[in-house]
Structures are given as C-alpha cells and as structure tokens.
Design a protein around this motif. Structure first.
Motif, short mmCIF file in Angstrom:
data_model
loop_
_atom_site.label_atom_id
_atom_site.label_comp_id
_atom_site.label_asym_id
_atom_site.label_seq_id
_atom_site.Cartn_x
_atom_site.Cartn_y
_atom_site.Cartn_z
N ILE A 77 0.84 -1.21 0.00
CA ILE A 77 0.00 0.00 0.00
C ILE A 77 0.87 1.24 0.00
O ILE A 77 0.62 2.21 -0.75
CB ILE A 77 -0.94 0.00 1.23
N ARG A 95 -8.10 1.25 5.16
CA ARG A 95 -8.94 0.35 4.33
C ARG A 95 -8.87 -1.09 4.85
O ARG A 95 -9.69 -1.92 4.47
CB ARG A 95 -8.48 0.41 2.88
N LEU A 96 -7.87 -1.38 5.69
CA LEU A 96 -7.72 -2.71 6.29
C LEU A 96 -8.13 -2.63 7.75
O LEU A 96 -7.69 -1.74 8.48
CB LEU A 96 -6.28 -3.19 6.18
N ARG A 97 -8.93 -3.55 8.20
CA ARG A 97 -9.42 -3.50 9.58
C ARG A 97 -8.37 -4.03 10.56
O ARG A 97 -7.62 -4.96 10.26
CB ARG A 97 -10.71 -4.32 9.71
#
Length: 371
Positions: A77, A95-97
């Motif tokens: 990323i 965007r990533l938990r």
C-alpha cells in the motif's frame, strides 16, 4: 513534496530482558519483534518498532501476524500510494481492519524519516512542547511481598515518580495495602489487565481507601459499558487501556463515563497520528492521558518519549530507562532516567542513533522491499 521512499527493511530481532516480566496474562523474558527501517532516495533512514507479543495475550496481534500484514499488505500500500506527510499513512492503512500494531510500526518509521528530512525532532513534528518528561515504572508480579517492597524501594531511590503494580484475583487488595502502609505518600496505580468482572465490585471498592492514582483496565479488554457501571460504584479513577483502539473508542468511553483517565499506547491505537488525535480530544474534554509501555527496545521507547511531550500527557508514563529491561539496547545513547525524568533528545527524528553492532547482534532475520 512526496516522500521519495527507496526501500523498507524489516529487521527481526530477539532480545532477552534482564528479568522476566509477569502480569495476569503470563510471564515473558524473550522479546521477539521487528525494527522497521524506511530509507529515502537521499539516504535518510527512519525507524519504527513493532510491539506485538509472540502470543496474543494483549491484543489479537502477534509477531507473526505483524510480519504477514507488513510484507503482504501494508508495504505494498505504501509503495503504490505516494505520500507527502506521515498523517497520510493512517487513512491509507484504514482500508484494512484492525492490525493496529503492524500499522503503527510502519507509520512510526515514516514519521521518523519525515522529521529527519525536515530537520525536526520527532517531538516537534508531533507538536510536542516539553524538554523533559516524567518517568514512571511498571513492576510485574513478584514472588513475595518482600521482593516487591524491595523492588519499589529501589526504583524510588532512582527517582521514578510513579509506581505501577500488576494485580490479579488473589494478588490485589492485601498486597496493595501492604505497599501503601510501607509507602504512604508514593503515587501508586494498579493495573489489572482485564482480570476482573462486575462480580468483583465489592472487592474493587476496597481500593478506594488506598488513595491510588487509578486502576487500569479492571474489566474486559473490549468493554466500555461495564466500566461505566463500575466507575459509578468506585471512587478510584478508572483508566482505560485495552478498550481504546481509536479516537472513536475514546469518544464513546468519555461520553459514557467509562473512565477518568486514558492510557495511550502508540501501537494499540494504530500509530502516532491517531495518538495525537486521541490526545487532543481528551485534552478538550478534561481527561488526562499518559503513555503506556509494551516492553519496548530503544526505538519504540524513543517514539514514546516523543509523543509524551504533548501537553496533556500530565501523568508519568511507563517509559523507564533502557537499563530497566536490557543489558544492551539498540540505540546510542541509551534512554537514561535522572531524578525521575528523561531529557527529550534534540537531534532530528527520534533523536537517538541506531547501534548498528547491537542491531546485528540481536537480528535473526532481515528482509528488504524496494519501493
């Protein structure tokens, strides 16, 4: 101006602490972790440190899960999205938990690199004001009360300004009473690491007579509802730790009255940018904060020093001197506590140099990623 990354290097280290450290979770002495190095096209180097444990005691993250997240997702990323400022990193990773500790490790390296490129101390880059910070000490569960009292006496002689004691069922009120009787004027707090439930209210009420600074995270690690119920029943201020993973969590905990103090751990909340936001919100709402520790080596310790220079860090944190944990740290000079305080370094970035020999000595794995 876009930060011109050249490569990211993951150094996996294994360091043995001088003494085993025991909490209600368990006991550890070996520290397995990553130093993240961000290098730009001009040869500047920024450093971050991962704080997850090998076993998911504290959060669901582990050293192995951090490794997978960083190499499979977070570094790509960062490679694919040009950034101009470290504050750009947290939204990209958002965007990533979850996986806050992995995110914070890389973001920390970016912050250090940015500060060095700008010729700023990391503290100044974050908006910090202090030139020294007060140091507290965290003491793990000891074999006997005599051992504990001796430990406390030694740290008070070194000037530490707050003593944190780990508690768990069967090792709590009686121990704290003996400590308070021996040290009637010492600032003392108790850290429960989620070891109790609301069924323990009557026991926890007994702490009100001991003039504690706070009890940290007495109930479930994800809870803010029951903590609000407990805070209404006890006078001792509740400090939330494991329950606070974001600014949103802090907002809801304060709204509900779940705590009177918040512990900010950079790794737990996903990095320095989110730490600053939580600090600012707590300051605006009259909630004091302090910086918790995760048994960091020198790089993570330096990041904690920098964040603690913000004005609402009004309570002594867990950032002790390097010699509390390590025969040899990985930074030069090592972190030193004098008269209960740590001088904030004045060199750009984290303000400490990496001890390259120590880094090599403790390194068990190295991976480089071109950017």
């Amino acid at each position: 101006m876009v930060i011109p990354f050249k490569k990211i290097i993951l150094h996996r280290l294994n360091m043995r602490m001088i003494f085993p450290f025991s909490t209600s979770f368990g006991t550890m002495q070996e520290k397995d972790f990553f130093i993240i190095e961000a290098v730009d096209m001009d040869g500047n180097r920024g450093f971050g440190e991962s704080v997850a444990f090998p076993i998911p005691w504290y959060t669901e993250e582990t050293v192995k899960s951090n490794k997978d997240m960083m190499e499979d997702l977070l570094i790509p990323i960062l490679r694919e999205n040009p950034i101009e400022h470290p504050n750009d990193v947290f939204p990209l990773f958002g965007r990533l938990r979850g996986n806050n500790m992995a995110k914070a490790a890389i973001e920390g390296a970016v912050w250090d690199l940015y500060a060095k490129r700008e010729g700023l101390t990391l503290a100044k880059a974050l908006g910090g004001e202090k030139t020294e910070i007060d140091a507290g000490i965290s003491i793990g569960i000891q074999p006997t009360i005599g051992d504990l009292l001796e430990e406390i006496e030694g740290f008070l002689e070194q000037g530490y300004k707050r003593i944190k004691l780990k508690i768990k069922p069967g090792h709590d009120v009686d121990m704290l009473r003996q400590v308070r009787a021996t040290f009637p004027d010492t600032p003392i707090m108790a850290d429960a690491n989620s070891a109790y439930t609301l069924h323990d209210i009557e026991l926890l009420k007994q702490l009100d007579d001991l003039d504690l600074m706070m009890i940290e995270q007495p109930l479930q690690h994800h809870d803010i509802i029951d903590h609000a119920k407990l805070q209404k029943e006890i006078k001792t201020p509740i400090c939330l730790d494991e329950s606070i993973h974001s600014l949103y969590d802090a907002q809801k905990a304060i709204e509900l009255g779940s705590c009177k103090i918040i512990n900010i751990k950079v790794g737990r909340v996903g990095g320095l940018s989110e730490s600053v936001k939580i600090h600012d919100y707590c300051k605006a709402n009259g909630i004091p904060v302090w910086c918790g520790g995760m048994l960091e080596a020198g790089v993570g310790r330096a990041h904690n020093i920098a964040i603690t220079t913000l004005s609402n860090f009004v309570l002594p944190g867990d950032t002790a001197g390097s010699s509390r944990y390590w025969e040899r740290d990985i930074i030069k000079p090592e972190v030193i506590v004098e008269n209960g305080a740590i001088n904030v370094p004045t060199a750009p970035g984290i303000g400490y140099e990496i001890d390259e020999e120590a880094l090599e000595e403790f390194r068990i794995e190295k991976q480089e990623f071109d950017m």
